[in-house]
Design a protein around this motif. Structure first.
Motif, short mmCIF file in Angstrom:
data_model
loop_
_atom_site.label_atom_id
_atom_site.label_comp_id
_atom_site.label_asym_id
_atom_site.label_seq_id
_atom_site.Cartn_x
_atom_site.Cartn_y
_atom_site.Cartn_z
N GLN A 73 2.87 5.20 6.20
CA GLN A 73 3.30 6.51 6.68
C GLN A 73 3.56 6.34 8.16
O GLN A 73 2.69 5.86 8.91
CB GLN A 73 2.22 7.56 6.45
CG GLN A 73 2.63 8.95 6.88
CD GLN A 73 1.52 9.97 6.69
OE1 GLN A 73 0.35 9.62 6.53
NE2 GLN A 73 1.88 11.24 6.71
N THR A 106 8.41 7.61 -1.08
CA THR A 106 7.88 8.97 -1.03
C THR A 106 6.36 8.87 -1.01
O THR A 106 5.78 7.86 -1.46
CB THR A 106 8.32 9.81 -2.24
OG1 THR A 106 7.89 9.15 -3.44
CG2 THR A 106 9.83 9.98 -2.28
N GLU A 107 5.73 9.90 -0.49
CA GLU A 107 4.26 9.91 -0.50
C GLU A 107 3.81 9.83 -1.95
O GLU A 107 4.23 10.63 -2.79
CB GLU A 107 3.72 11.18 0.16
CG GLU A 107 2.22 11.22 0.18
CD GLU A 107 1.69 12.43 0.93
OE1 GLU A 107 0.55 12.82 0.62
OE2 GLU A 107 2.38 12.98 1.80
N PRO A 108 2.97 8.86 -2.29
CA PRO A 108 2.57 8.70 -3.69
C PRO A 108 1.77 9.90 -4.21
O PRO A 108 0.96 10.47 -3.47
CB PRO A 108 1.69 7.44 -3.68
CG PRO A 108 1.71 6.90 -2.31
CD PRO A 108 2.39 7.87 -1.41
N ASP A 109 2.00 10.26 -5.46
CA ASP A 109 1.26 11.38 -6.05
C ASP A 109 -0.20 11.01 -6.34
O ASP A 109 -1.02 11.88 -6.54
CB ASP A 109 1.96 11.91 -7.30
CG ASP A 109 2.13 10.85 -8.38
OD1 ASP A 109 1.69 9.70 -8.20
OD2 ASP A 109 2.72 11.19 -9.42
N TRP A 110 -0.52 9.73 -6.33
CA TRP A 110 -1.89 9.28 -6.58
C TRP A 110 -2.70 9.12 -5.30
O TRP A 110 -3.85 8.71 -5.32
CB TRP A 110 -1.90 7.95 -7.34
CG TRP A 110 -0.97 6.91 -6.77
CD1 TRP A 110 0.27 6.59 -7.23
CD2 TRP A 110 -1.19 6.06 -5.63
NE1 TRP A 110 0.83 5.59 -6.46
CE2 TRP A 110 -0.05 5.25 -5.46
CE3 TRP A 110 -2.23 5.90 -4.72
CZ2 TRP A 110 0.07 4.31 -4.44
CZ3 TRP A 110 -2.11 4.97 -3.70
CH2 TRP A 110 -0.97 4.18 -3.58
N LEU A 111 -2.11 9.44 -4.16
CA LEU A 111 -2.74 9.18 -2.88
C LEU A 111 -3.97 10.06 -2.67
O LEU A 111 -3.93 11.26 -2.89
CB LEU A 111 -1.74 9.43 -1.75
CG LEU A 111 -2.18 9.02 -0.37
CD1 LEU A 111 -2.44 7.51 -0.29
CD2 LEU A 111 -1.11 9.40 0.65
N TRP A 112 -5.04 9.45 -2.24
CA TRP A 112 -6.29 10.13 -1.95
C TRP A 112 -6.26 10.67 -0.51
O TRP A 112 -5.55 10.14 0.34
CB TRP A 112 -7.47 9.17 -2.12
CG TRP A 112 -7.29 7.91 -1.31
CD1 TRP A 112 -7.66 7.71 0.00
CD2 TRP A 112 -6.63 6.72 -1.72
NE1 TRP A 112 -7.28 6.45 0.41
CE2 TRP A 112 -6.64 5.82 -0.62
CE3 TRP A 112 -6.02 6.28 -2.90
CZ2 TRP A 112 -6.09 4.54 -0.67
CZ3 TRP A 112 -5.47 5.02 -2.94
CH2 TRP A 112 -5.51 4.16 -1.83
N TRP A 128 7.55 7.89 4.74
CA TRP A 128 6.89 6.76 4.11
C TRP A 128 7.89 5.64 3.87
O TRP A 128 9.06 5.90 3.61
CB TRP A 128 6.28 7.18 2.77
CG TRP A 128 5.07 8.05 2.93
CD1 TRP A 128 5.05 9.40 3.13
CD2 TRP A 128 3.71 7.64 2.91
NE1 TRP A 128 3.75 9.84 3.24
CE2 TRP A 128 2.92 8.78 3.09
CE3 TRP A 128 3.09 6.40 2.73
CZ2 TRP A 128 1.53 8.73 3.12
CZ3 TRP A 128 1.70 6.35 2.74
CH2 TRP A 128 0.94 7.50 2.94
#
Length: 178
Positions: A73, A106-112, A128
């Motif tokens: 990012q 793209t910002e991952p949908d699994w990102l914590w 990103w």
């Protein structure tokens, strides 16, 4: 033995620290393994640990050129010109880098969520990118993105060679087949 760890932000890639900072000992129960490579304390993601010296050498020696893939990012909306520069290789203080694979992401949908969170500035967007390197200099991704005008705010390693993060939560480990 080969272990994958999703190294959390702020954890040192060593098992002891005389200053009391968080280390791998808080996450890895096996005592006979060591990190095959490292991630800076302010980077997150895949770290491999092993008790096999030959395997560690294959994973870390630059002559074997194991690709390492990161999601970064960055400060600002990264443009195509910056990606082209990263693909060609950029010149850092310690010399030119090898060409990298660099793509918009793209910002991952699994990102914590990260603790502490990445700074938020309403007037400056972030973006990103995916970056794959075949060398491993100190803080290389951060220095490369800064060199093209887009400083890294968050850095997550998602793959080393054939080994991937594959859904590990921060601090979680998984035994792998070498």
């Amino acid at each position: 033995m080969l272990i994958a760890l999703n190294k959390p932000f702020g954890v040192l890639c060593q098992f002891t620290d005389d200053r009391g900072r968080p280390t791998l000992a808080g996450y890895v129960r096996q005592t006979d393994v060591y990190a095959a490579g490292r991630l800076d304390h302010d980077s997150e993601g895949l770290l491999l640990l092993t008790n096999d010296g030959k395997l560690a050498h294959r994973l870390t020696d630059p002559r074997h050129k194991q690709p390492k893939t990161y999601l970064a990012q960055v400060d600002g909306e990264i443009d195509d010109a910056a990606l082209v520069s990263l693909r060609r290789g950029v010149t850092l203080k310690d010399g030119p880098t090898l060409p990298a694979l660099a793509e918009h992401a793209t910002e991952p949908d699994w990102l914590w969520p990260r603790d502490p969170p990445v700074r938020f500035r309403k007037s400056i967007p972030t973006s990103w990118l995916s970056l794959t390197l075949r060398e491993g200099r100190n803080r290389q991704v951060r220095r490369m993105t800064a060199a093209v005008g887009f400083p890294t705010l968050r850095l997550i390693r998602v793959r080393i060679g054939n080994y991937a993060l594959d859904g590990l939560a921060p601090g979680q480990t998984r035994v792998l087949q070498p």
